[in-house]
Design an enzyme around this catalytic site. Structure first.
Site, PDB file in Angstrom:
ATOM      1  CB  THR A 179      15.702  32.588 -16.915  1.00 21.91           C
ATOM      2  OG1 THR A 179      16.054  32.949 -18.262  1.00 21.91           O
ATOM      3  CG2 THR A 179      15.590  31.089 -16.830  1.00 21.91           C
ATOM      4  CG  PHE A 180      14.175  33.420 -10.348  1.00 22.23           C
ATOM      5  CD1 PHE A 180      14.885  32.337  -9.850  1.00 22.23           C
ATOM      6  CD2 PHE A 180      13.227  34.020  -9.534  1.00 22.23           C
ATOM      7  CE1 PHE A 180      14.657  31.863  -8.564  1.00 22.23           C
ATOM      8  CE2 PHE A 180      12.990  33.558  -8.256  1.00 22.23           C
ATOM      9  CZ  PHE A 180      13.711  32.471  -7.761  1.00 22.23           C
ATOM     10  CD  GLU A 181      11.792  37.100 -12.826  1.00 19.41           C
ATOM     11  OE1 GLU A 181      12.344  37.495 -11.766  1.00 19.41           O
ATOM     12  OE2 GLU A 181      12.419  36.960 -13.900  1.00 19.41           O
TER      13      GLU A 181
ATOM     14  CB  ILE B 232      25.000  33.701 -20.354  1.00 19.78           C
ATOM     15  CG1 ILE B 232      24.100  33.502 -21.595  1.00 19.78           C
ATOM     16  CG2 ILE B 232      26.480  33.656 -20.747  1.00 19.78           C
ATOM     17  CD1 ILE B 232      24.170  34.623 -22.619  1.00 19.78           C
TER      18      ILE B 232
ATOM     19  CD  GLU C 264      33.947  38.317 -13.924  1.00 15.77           C
ATOM     20  OE1 GLU C 264      34.072  38.952 -12.855  1.00 15.77           O
ATOM     21  OE2 GLU C 264      34.427  38.694 -14.990  1.00 15.77           O
TER      22      GLU C 264
ATOM     23  CG  HIS D 223      22.737  35.769 -10.587  1.00 16.94           C
ATOM     24  ND1 HIS D 223      21.750  36.164  -9.703  1.00 16.94           N
ATOM     25  CD2 HIS D 223      22.231  35.957 -11.827  1.00 16.94           C
ATOM     26  CE1 HIS D 223      20.694  36.564 -10.386  1.00 16.94           C
ATOM     27  NE2 HIS D 223      20.955  36.445 -11.678  1.00 16.94           N
TER      28      HIS D 223
ATOM     29  CG  PHE E 113      13.954  23.176 -18.279  1.00 15.59           C
ATOM     30  CD1 PHE E 113      13.816  24.032 -17.205  1.00 15.59           C
ATOM     31  CD2 PHE E 113      15.216  22.943 -18.791  1.00 15.59           C
ATOM     32  CE1 PHE E 113      14.934  24.660 -16.644  1.00 15.59           C
ATOM     33  CE2 PHE E 113      16.336  23.565 -18.249  1.00 15.59           C
ATOM     34  CZ  PHE E 113      16.189  24.423 -17.177  1.00 15.59           C
TER      35      PHE E 113
END
Length: 160
Positions: free
Chosen positions: A63-65, A89, A92, A95, A120
């Site tokens: 997703t970051f890309e 998702i 813990e 991130h 988006f």
């Protein structure tokens, strides 16, 4: 709190996509979910008249890309709008927060830099079940919603 059906919309409020072209960037991470989002987006674009040859799908690792994949479309392809599809998702660690913030800001920056709709279509959920519920499950498909938004935004831009 109730969640709306992401696939429910007034079909009459969506312009024809017959003469529109779309790029779709799909994150490979959480593939079961993101491939379902892509399927929903493609089906909805076609339902509104987009020709298969006017829908180009490309993949990025995560997703970051997505924003960089979107930028590639803006600079190297002739599309009217770009749909960015991913899923993050909650885990813990923090991130989740960094990825969500980065892809959100990146998408906003693309919209403003290229004067083109970048949609988006990213799920940001607490667990996998919530994501599945929004990728064709009981809450519809975020891919449908993203496709409708892309069509409407191209229609808006063309109205000026």
């Amino acid at each position: 709190m109730a969640t709306k059906d992401l696939s429910a919309y007034d079909i009459n409020s969506v312009p024809s996509a017959e003469n529109m072209s779309f790029g779709i960037v799909v994150a490979e991470w959480n593939w079961e979910i993101t491939s379902a989002l892509a399927g929903g987006a493609i089906d909805t674009l076609k339902k509104h008249g987009a020709a298969e040859e006017n829908i180009t799908v490309k993949y990025v690792p995560g997703t970051f890309e997505l924003p960089l994949g979107g930028q590639f479309f803006a600079e190297m392809a002739n599309v009217d709008a770009v749909i960015l599809l991913g899923c993050v998702i909650q885990g813990e660690t923090r991130h989740f927060d960094y990825i969500c913030e980065g892809v959100t800001q990146g998408t906003k920056d693309l919209n403003l830099k290229y004067n083109k709709p970048f949609i988006f279509g990213v799920l940001t959920t607490n667990d996998e079940q919530q994501a599945l519920d929004r990728a064709g499950g009981k809450h519809g498909n975020k891919g449908d919603e993203a496709a409708v938004t892309a069509i409407k935004m191209v229609g808006l831009q063309r109205s000026f």
